[in-house]
Design an enzyme around this catalytic site. Structure first.
Site, PDB file in Angstrom:
ATOM      1  N   TYR A 156     -16.876  -3.076   5.659  1.00 51.65           N
ATOM      2  CA  TYR A 156     -15.703  -2.682   4.863  1.00 51.65           C
ATOM      3  C   TYR A 156     -15.968  -1.397   4.079  1.00 51.65           C
ATOM      4  CZ  TYR A 156     -11.485  -4.134   2.172  1.00 51.65           C
ATOM      5  OH  TYR A 156     -10.234  -4.249   1.608  1.00 51.65           O
ATOM      6  N   LYS A 163     -10.690   1.863  -1.866  1.00 52.66           N
ATOM      7  CA  LYS A 163     -10.108   0.991  -2.900  1.00 52.66           C
ATOM      8  C   LYS A 163     -10.733   1.291  -4.267  1.00 52.66           C
ATOM      9  CE  LYS A 163      -7.339  -1.343  -0.159  1.00 52.66           C
ATOM     10  NZ  LYS A 163      -5.901  -1.076  -0.181  1.00 52.66           N
TER      11      LYS A 163
HETATM   12  N1  LIG Z   1      -4.283  -8.959   3.865  1.00 50.41           N
HETATM   13  C1  LIG Z   1      -5.270  -9.085   2.994  1.00 50.41           C
HETATM   14  O1  LIG Z   1      -6.071 -10.046   3.056  1.00 50.41           O
HETATM   15  C2  LIG Z   1      -5.435  -8.083   1.873  1.00 50.41           C
HETATM   16  C3  LIG Z   1      -6.401  -8.359   0.871  1.00 50.41           C
HETATM   17  C4  LIG Z   1      -6.576  -7.435  -0.162  1.00 50.41           C
HETATM   18  C5  LIG Z   1      -5.827  -6.273  -0.207  1.00 50.41           C
HETATM   19  N2  LIG Z   1      -4.907  -6.033   0.779  1.00 50.41           N
HETATM   20  C6  LIG Z   1      -4.149  -4.790   0.690  1.00 50.41           C
HETATM   21  O2  LIG Z   1      -2.760  -5.064   0.680  1.00 50.41           O
HETATM   22  C7  LIG Z   1      -2.056  -3.995   1.313  1.00 50.41           C
HETATM   23  C8  LIG Z   1      -1.171  -4.529   2.431  1.00 50.41           C
HETATM   24  O3  LIG Z   1      -2.005  -5.201   3.358  1.00 50.41           O
HETATM   25  P1  LIG Z   1      -1.407  -6.071   4.567  1.00 50.41           P
HETATM   26  O4  LIG Z   1      -2.428  -7.099   4.875  1.00 50.41           O
HETATM   27  O5  LIG Z   1      -0.022  -6.462   4.277  1.00 50.41           O
HETATM   28  O6  LIG Z   1      -1.423  -4.965   5.740  1.00 50.41           O
HETATM   29  P2  LIG Z   1      -0.721  -5.005   7.192  1.00 50.41           P
HETATM   30  O7  LIG Z   1      -0.181  -6.362   7.491  1.00 50.41           O
HETATM   31  O8  LIG Z   1      -1.726  -4.396   8.109  1.00 50.41           O
HETATM   32  O9  LIG Z   1       0.527  -4.008   7.011  1.00 50.41           O
HETATM   33  C9  LIG Z   1       0.265  -2.659   6.789  1.00 50.41           C
HETATM   34  C10 LIG Z   1       1.557  -1.960   6.431  1.00 50.41           C
HETATM   35  O10 LIG Z   1       1.232  -0.593   6.118  1.00 50.41           O
HETATM   36  C11 LIG Z   1       1.944   0.263   6.985  1.00 50.41           C
HETATM   37  N3  LIG Z   1       1.123   1.445   7.267  1.00 50.41           N
HETATM   38  C12 LIG Z   1      -0.089   1.494   7.853  1.00 50.41           C
HETATM   39  N4  LIG Z   1      -0.524   2.763   7.905  1.00 50.41           N
HETATM   40  C13 LIG Z   1       0.441   3.521   7.338  1.00 50.41           C
HETATM   41  C14 LIG Z   1       0.592   4.902   7.110  1.00 50.41           C
HETATM   42  N5  LIG Z   1      -0.363   5.771   7.477  1.00 50.41           N
HETATM   43  N6  LIG Z   1       1.714   5.352   6.494  1.00 50.41           N
HETATM   44  C15 LIG Z   1       2.700   4.469   6.120  1.00 50.41           C
HETATM   45  N7  LIG Z   1       2.618   3.147   6.325  1.00 50.41           N
HETATM   46  C16 LIG Z   1       1.495   2.681   6.926  1.00 50.41           C
HETATM   47  C17 LIG Z   1       2.267  -0.560   8.216  1.00 50.41           C
HETATM   48  O11 LIG Z   1       3.394   0.001   8.876  1.00 50.41           O
HETATM   49  P3  LIG Z   1       3.689  -0.270  10.467  1.00 50.41           P
HETATM   50  O12 LIG Z   1       4.291  -1.649  10.541  1.00 50.41           O
HETATM   51  O13 LIG Z   1       4.658   0.809  10.834  1.00 50.41           O
HETATM   52  O14 LIG Z   1       2.373  -0.167  11.168  1.00 50.41           O
HETATM   53  C18 LIG Z   1       2.552  -1.923   7.567  1.00 50.41           C
HETATM   54  O15 LIG Z   1       3.850  -1.945   7.020  1.00 50.41           O
HETATM   55  C19 LIG Z   1      -3.120  -3.000   1.769  1.00 50.41           C
HETATM   56  O16 LIG Z   1      -3.299  -2.020   0.789  1.00 50.41           O
HETATM   57  C20 LIG Z   1      -4.350  -3.870   1.885  1.00 50.41           C
HETATM   58  O17 LIG Z   1      -5.562  -3.138   1.782  1.00 50.41           O
HETATM   59  C21 LIG Z   1      -4.687  -6.902   1.814  1.00 50.41           C
END
Ligand SMILES: NC(=O)c1ccc[n+]([C@@H]2O[C@H](COP(=O)([O-])OP(=O)(O)OC[C@H]3O[C@@H](n4cnc5c(N)ncnc54)[C@H](OP(=O)(O)O)[C@@H]3O)[C@@H](O)[C@H]2O)c1
Length: 259
Positions: A156, A163
């Site tokens: 990571y 982050k």
């Molecule tokens: N899931 C976890 O366990 C977790 C834990 C801690 C923190 N987070 C944080 O929470 C946030 C959301 O995570 P998630 O799990 O919901 O992610 P996800 O399911 O992978 O969704 C990512 C989203 O970001 C968009 N995206 C990706 N690259 C982009 C870019 N270059 N420009 C504009 N939009 C972009 C994607 O759009 P498309 O649909 O068009 O690809 C999608 O809407 C992130 O910051 C992640 O690091 C997540």
């Protein structure tokens, strides 16, 4: 979920709101009255579906394709917000990518892409968001970070560093923007079952999520809606004296001593 329309007549932008946590935040803010800007980079159909749900709640929804890793796309995104709504109350920096591999296998392209989408986007989006927020007398900025900013998670390294940069930016922006009545914070969710987990080899084991839920003091995994309600709270006057903080949302998981 509250029935309170505390974001009525407010405009909110959530980057990466076509799927996962961003989608839940966009729907939560719209349920509470906000008009929404939905951003995506690849999945137009899913972004349009989120916008349709927002419109069915009686709110306005603008869908903008923009890669927040590109400065010119950030400009275009905020130009579209200004043209459609003239002002902005809430900016949620949620979009993220990652190239998960050991530090010794990281490549400059993956590092640059991760830092640009995850961290640089917050700074340069804030530069465009702030003048739009000043038109409404203030606003709120919330970023999505992760426990991997301070703890070492497998492969990571580049996301963890991005982050950590988000968390530092959150503190600097919180101080600099406080006189403008713009409140800046971040949230750090634990594991949330979204598409993002496909990139984590450890999560490929189908029993892993069950095990994580069992050992989490709260007895279950964090949901996108759990994250959305904390993000929404940070955008309300009740949270006005929380500035530059990283709020952990993990059901107590990171309190545990590793065994
Ligand atoms: N899931 C976890 O366990 C977790 C834990 C801690 C923190 N987070 C944080 O929470 C946030 C959301 O995570 P998630 O799990 O919901 O992610 P996800 O399911 O992978 O969704 C990512 C989203 O970001 C968009 N995206 C990706 N690259 C982009 C870019 N270059 N420009 C504009 N939009 C972009 C994607 O759009 P498309 O649909 O068009 O690809 C999608 O809407 C992130 O910051 C992640 O690091 C997540």
């Amino acid at each position: 979920m509250t029935d309170q329309l505390d974001f009525e007549n407010k405009v909110a932008l959530v980057t990466g709101s076509s799927r996962g946590i961003g989608r839940a935040i966009a729907l939560c803010l719209a349920q509470r009255g906000a008009d929404m800007v939905v951003n995506y980079v690849r999945n137009q159909a899913q972004a349009e579906e989120v916008a349709a749900q927002i419109r069915s709640l009686g709110r306005r929804a603008l869908v903008v394709r923009a890669n927040v890793g590109k400065l010119e796309d950030i400009e275009r995104l905020f130009d579209a917000v200004a043209e459609e709504f003239s002002s902005l109350d809430i900016f949620i920096s949620n979009a993220a990518i990652g190239f998960n591999r050991p530090a010794m296998d990281q490549k400059p392209l993956g590092w640059d892409g991760t830092m640009n989408v995850n961290a640089r986007a917050l700074l340069f989006s804030a530069q465009r968001a702030v003048p739009l927020m000043e038109k409404c007398g203030g606003g709120a900025i919330v970023s999505l970070t992760s426990p991997g900013s301070v703890r070492v998670l497998p492969d990571y390294v580049s996301v963890g560093a991005s982050k950590a940069a988000i968390e530092a930016l959150t503190r600097y922006l919180a101080v600099e923007l406080s006189p403008k009545n713009i409140i800046v914070n971040a949230v750090a969710p634990g594991v949330v079952a979204t598409d993002a987990l496909q990139h984590f080899a450890a999560m490929a084991d189908e029993h892993m999520l069950e095990h994580l839920a069992e050992i989490t003091p709260a007895g279950r995994l964090v949901t996108p809606e759990d994250v959305a309600s904390v993000v929404a709270f940070l955008c309300t006057p009740a949270a006005a004296m929380i500035r530059g903080q990283v709020i952990t949302i993990d059901g107590g998981y990171t309190l545990l001593t590793p065994r």
